[in-house]
Design an enzyme around this catalytic site. Sequence first.
Site, short mmCIF file in Angstrom:
data_model
loop_
_atom_site.label_atom_id
_atom_site.label_comp_id
_atom_site.label_asym_id
_atom_site.label_seq_id
_atom_site.Cartn_x
_atom_site.Cartn_y
_atom_site.Cartn_z
N ARG A 1 28.48 76.01 9.11
CA ARG A 1 28.06 75.29 7.91
C ARG A 1 27.45 73.92 8.24
NH1 ARG A 1 32.81 75.17 4.72
NH2 ARG A 1 33.06 73.05 5.43
N TYR B 1 11.28 63.96 -12.81
CA TYR B 1 11.39 65.42 -12.85
C TYR B 1 12.44 65.80 -13.90
CZ TYR B 1 12.33 70.07 -10.83
OH TYR B 1 12.51 71.41 -10.62
N ASP C 1 12.44 59.98 -5.71
CA ASP C 1 11.93 61.33 -5.42
C ASP C 1 10.54 61.17 -4.83
OD1 ASP C 1 10.71 63.90 -5.66
OD2 ASP C 1 12.13 64.45 -7.25
N LYS D 1 8.20 72.25 -1.68
CA LYS D 1 6.81 71.97 -2.01
C LYS D 1 6.01 71.75 -0.72
CE LYS D 1 8.18 72.14 -6.36
NZ LYS D 1 8.77 71.02 -7.06
C1 LIG Z 1 10.10 70.94 -7.71
C2 LIG Z 1 10.62 69.56 -7.77
C3 LIG Z 1 11.97 69.31 -7.56
C4 LIG Z 1 12.99 70.41 -7.42
O1 LIG Z 1 12.81 71.21 -6.31
P1 LIG Z 1 13.39 72.70 -6.24
O2 LIG Z 1 13.31 73.04 -4.82
O3 LIG Z 1 12.50 73.53 -7.13
O4 LIG Z 1 14.80 72.66 -6.77
C5 LIG Z 1 12.39 67.99 -7.54
N1 LIG Z 1 11.52 66.98 -7.74
C6 LIG Z 1 10.22 67.19 -7.97
C7 LIG Z 1 9.31 66.03 -8.18
C8 LIG Z 1 9.72 68.49 -7.99
O5 LIG Z 1 8.43 68.69 -8.25
#
Ligand SMILES: *Cc1c(COP(=O)(O)O)cnc(C)c1O
Length: 404
Positions: free
Chosen positions: A64, A117, A188, A213
Amino acid sequence: MTQAPPIGPATRLLHAGTPPLRGGSGPVNVPVVRTSTVRFADTAAYADHHHRRVAGERVASYGRHGLDTHRALEDAVTALEGGHRAFLTPSGLSAITLVLLALLSPGDHALVADSVYSPVRRVDATLLQRLGITLEYFSPSQDDLVAKIRPNTKLVYLESPSSLLYEVLDLPALTAVARAHGIPVATDNTWSGGWFYKPLQLGANLSIQAATKYIAGHSDVMQGIVVADSPALAAKLSTAYEALGLTIGADDAYLALRGVRTLPVRLAQHQRHATEVAQWLHRQPQVGRVFYPALADDPGHALWKRDFTGASGLVSFVLEGADQQQAETFIDALQFFGIGASWGGYESLALIAAPERLREHSAWNGTDPVVRLHVGLEDPQDLIADLGQALVRAESQSQLAVAA
Ligand SMILES: *Cc1c(COP(=O)(O)O)cnc(C)c1O
């Protein structure tokens, strides 16, 4: 002795986490170490590993905790964000939740930019409120931050540029306010992939990304990362990470690491294509505002130029005077843009931004539909031709409606 010249950011990123040579050779890539547990030579070795890990060293005594593949990815994303230590989570959202649970306790208050988000608000409503933690949303300006700080404010949570409309925040100004009150700042950084923007160098303490992403970059992995700027914050995150039992699979760590190696070239190309598309959209009579901070008349342009080294593939725009049905006709007419959530892969995507999500942004008071594009790596002239025919389709629908 002469000092070695400083190494450039791409060189650092491409070499971080490379396996060492053993006996004169070694693979370019780190192996995918799939294992649920670790074997030790004797009980003394087991105890030694355990104690070193508890003391904060990144050694594994159990699957883990992750092994070589995880360490290599942690090293690469730590180098990317310029931080102290990285944590790998099963999704971007779980990275956000990890930060909120690691830093907030019952009775605490956190200030959150109202343009973040949107699922952050779901974490608030479904989990944090139940734990007696209060999130308060502020219009992401310095004045509103100053006005809303309370004695029990324990975190400032930001995202720049914001989701959907890409408002650029004055991060140095906001972090200076928080620092003066001793409050850590998390932000973020998914939009920039960590390549075009370095929040930890602009005063933030934690940088969060959905590696789903741009880091993974091929729409084939769900993953999140958190990079902490200090040992003290890393220790807090580590405690919560352990308690929540968070981990990711070695295969996913490998895919993200492979993505990291081409992040600079992919993002440069997304930027070129998105800039072409944004400039073209800007000239179309059916299009109102185009949201892309690299455009000279975007309200965030000056801050973007000051704090960023590039722009990514996300472009939103207003379909001026259109109704919901025309917006749907527009999206449905697109051939090269998939209809779907997420972004950051090689391919183009399109969605109508949900009006209730736009309304969460204090800076938004529009009523016309907003389309969000992720501009992928296809030939931009094909994407532009596709958008052009879809605009004509949506417009001819309104003329039919008038004629009927
Ligand atoms: C997509 C996204 C997230 C969340 O990511 P996941 O992997 O889909 O949980 C968080 N912040 C932003 C700005 C995003 O575009």
